[in-house]
Scaffold this active site. Structure first.
Site, PDB file in Angstrom:
ATOM      1  N   SER A  41       0.850  -1.191   0.000  1.00  8.94           N
ATOM      2  CA  SER A  41       0.000   0.000   0.000  1.00  8.94           C
ATOM      3  C   SER A  41       0.887   1.242   0.000  1.00  8.94           C
ATOM      4  O   SER A  41       2.107   1.163   0.142  1.00  8.94           O
ATOM      5  CB  SER A  41      -0.913   0.025   1.236  1.00  8.94           C
ATOM      6  OG  SER A  41      -0.136   0.133   2.422  1.00  8.94           O
ATOM      7  N   GLY A  42       0.249   2.396  -0.145  1.00  4.94           N
ATOM      8  CA  GLY A  42       0.929   3.674  -0.001  1.00  4.94           C
ATOM      9  C   GLY A  42       2.103   3.890  -0.942  1.00  4.94           C
ATOM     10  O   GLY A  42       2.057   3.548  -2.123  1.00  4.94           O
ATOM     11  N   ILE A  43       3.176   4.460  -0.409  1.00  5.81           N
ATOM     12  CA  ILE A  43       4.354   4.768  -1.214  1.00  5.81           C
ATOM     13  C   ILE A  43       4.947   3.500  -1.808  1.00  5.81           C
ATOM     14  O   ILE A  43       5.385   3.484  -2.962  1.00  5.81           O
ATOM     15  CB  ILE A  43       5.400   5.514  -0.368  1.00  5.81           C
ATOM     16  CG1 ILE A  43       4.882   6.894   0.043  1.00  5.81           C
ATOM     17  CG2 ILE A  43       6.712   5.661  -1.134  1.00  5.81           C
ATOM     18  CD1 ILE A  43       5.791   7.631   1.014  1.00  5.81           C
ATOM     19  N   ASP A  62       6.043  -7.936   2.070  1.00  6.94           N
ATOM     20  CA  ASP A  62       5.176  -7.328   3.071  1.00  6.94           C
ATOM     21  C   ASP A  62       4.937  -8.348   4.173  1.00  6.94           C
ATOM     22  O   ASP A  62       5.095  -9.555   3.964  1.00  6.94           O
ATOM     23  CB  ASP A  62       3.847  -6.890   2.442  1.00  6.94           C
ATOM     24  CG  ASP A  62       3.304  -5.613   3.083  1.00  6.94           C
ATOM     25  OD1 ASP A  62       3.045  -4.649   2.346  1.00  6.94           O
ATOM     26  OD2 ASP A  62       3.155  -5.586   4.320  1.00  6.94           O
ATOM     27  N   VAL A  87      10.311  -7.657   8.025  1.00  5.27           N
ATOM     28  CA  VAL A  87      11.650  -7.097   7.853  1.00  5.27           C
ATOM     29  C   VAL A  87      12.469  -7.150   9.130  1.00  5.27           C
ATOM     30  O   VAL A  87      13.698  -6.994   9.090  1.00  5.27           O
ATOM     31  CB  VAL A  87      11.596  -5.647   7.329  1.00  5.27           C
ATOM     32  CG1 VAL A  87      10.931  -5.589   5.964  1.00  5.27           C
ATOM     33  CG2 VAL A  87      10.911  -4.718   8.323  1.00  5.27           C
ATOM     34  N   TYR A 181      10.208   7.958  15.724  1.00  4.49           N
ATOM     35  CA  TYR A 181      10.189   8.030  14.260  1.00  4.49           C
ATOM     36  C   TYR A 181      11.261   8.992  13.769  1.00  4.49           C
ATOM     37  O   TYR A 181      12.041   8.675  12.861  1.00  4.49           O
ATOM     38  CB  TYR A 181       8.811   8.476  13.789  1.00  4.49           C
ATOM     39  CG  TYR A 181       8.648   8.507  12.279  1.00  4.49           C
ATOM     40  CD1 TYR A 181       8.364   7.337  11.581  1.00  4.49           C
ATOM     41  CD2 TYR A 181       8.750   9.695  11.562  1.00  4.49           C
ATOM     42  CE1 TYR A 181       8.195   7.351  10.208  1.00  4.49           C
ATOM     43  CE2 TYR A 181       8.586   9.720  10.192  1.00  4.49           C
ATOM     44  CZ  TYR A 181       8.305   8.549   9.510  1.00  4.49           C
ATOM     45  OH  TYR A 181       8.150   8.561   8.148  1.00  4.49           O
ATOM     46  N   LYS A 185      14.502   7.754  11.571  1.00  3.27           N
ATOM     47  CA  LYS A 185      14.628   8.247  10.196  1.00  3.27           C
ATOM     48  C   LYS A 185      15.890   9.095  10.036  1.00  3.27           C
ATOM     49  O   LYS A 185      16.528   9.082   8.972  1.00  3.27           O
ATOM     50  CB  LYS A 185      13.383   9.044   9.804  1.00  3.27           C
ATOM     51  CG  LYS A 185      12.122   8.191   9.645  1.00  3.27           C
ATOM     52  CD  LYS A 185      12.281   7.141   8.551  1.00  3.27           C
ATOM     53  CE  LYS A 185      10.989   6.374   8.308  1.00  3.27           C
ATOM     54  NZ  LYS A 185      11.100   5.388   7.207  1.00  3.27           N
TER      55      LYS A 185
END
Length: 276
Positions: A41-43, A62, A87, A181, A185
């Site tokens: 989904s998404g990006i 996924d 992951v 987050y 990042k």
């Protein structure tokens, strides 16, 4: 003397100049194999669609099954498949990349897109929550990059890795608390630099993108707060958030031959958010 006698002779048909630019020479991914984590989904899904459109065979990784209708919706003349892999699970990650290499013969592109956010004030954030975000946003990225790079090195074909960072990797935020987050990042940006330097001798390029807020399920809790979204839009010179299809072209470019001299770079895709 006739003027034509002063001019050098020309061949009747023009020759293509050395280094001439073509779209396929910049964006073409024919014959390449791309893995996209968090591609359901998404990006991640937008990236999978764009990579397939550019000619790459795409494997979506996924943590849950990707519906057949999603795979069928990805347009392209090349295979698009999916594997279930967490992951954060070292064995599962290595097994997934072994399967990709066994099926296609090589791994050329990795889009490290899987991510997690637990938005809470630092003084309230539990160690368990912190560790969950670190596991996905840092350890998971490393595990996938390491496994993909091992196959890229073994094949001697080189490759391209694109990590999904965030504008929050380059900013202290301030709109709401999101310390785990932002920290992970930010670390991802420097991981990108470090891996780019380490793997350059193997012709593996490692870059990152730093998207702004993108209209995806990932930010659904924020989209449900109209006042917050207005503040975000007001802080963005283009006065809006991004759509997934506005992020994926940069991924295709960084994965392809047009970015052959770009490595260790983080590209903001932010409507000017960081320019102020």
């Amino acid at each position: 003397m006739d003027m034509e006698e002063l001019l050098p002779e020309r061949e009747s048909a023009p020759q293509e100049a050395a280094g001439a630019v073509s779209l396929s020479g910049i964006f073409g991914l024919d014959g390449l194999v791309a893995a996209v984590t968090g591609g359901g989904s998404g990006i991640g899904l937008a990236a999978a669609q764009a990579l397939a459109a550019a000619g790459a065979s795409v494997v979506i990784l996924d943590r849950a099954e990707v519906a057949d209708e999603i795979l069928m919706a990805i347009k392209g003349a090349v295979p698009v498949t999916a594997l279930v892999a967490d992951v954060c699970d070292e064995a599962a990650v290595d097994a997934a990349f072994d399967k990709i290499a066994h099926r296609y013969g090589h791994v050329d592109i990795l889009v490290n897109n899987a991510g997690l956010a637990i938005r809470d004030a630092a003084v309230n954030l539990s160690l368990e929550a912190w560790n969950k975000v670190v596991a996905v946003n840092m350890t998971g990225v490393f595990l996938c990059a390491r496994s993909a790079a091992r196959h890229m090195i073994a094949s001697k074909r080189g490759g391209a890795i694109i990590n999904t960072a965030s504008i929050m990797a380059l900013s202290g935020g301030g709109l709401y608390p999101n310390i785990s987050y932002q920290t992970t990042k930010g670390a991802l940006v420097n991981m990108t630099r470090a891996l780019a330097v380490e793997w350059a001798p193997h012709a593996i390029r490692v870059n990152a993108i730093a998207p702004t807020y993108v209209r995806t399920p990932f930010i659904a809790p924020l989209l449900a707060q109209p006042e917050l979204m207005r503040r975000i839009e007001d802080m963005t010179p283009l006065r809006r958030i991004a759509e997934p299809h506005e992020i994926s072209p940069a991924i295709v470019f960084l994965a392809g031959p047009g970015a052959s001299m770009i490595t260790g770079h983080t590209l903001p895709i932010d409507g000017g958010f960081l320019a102020q």
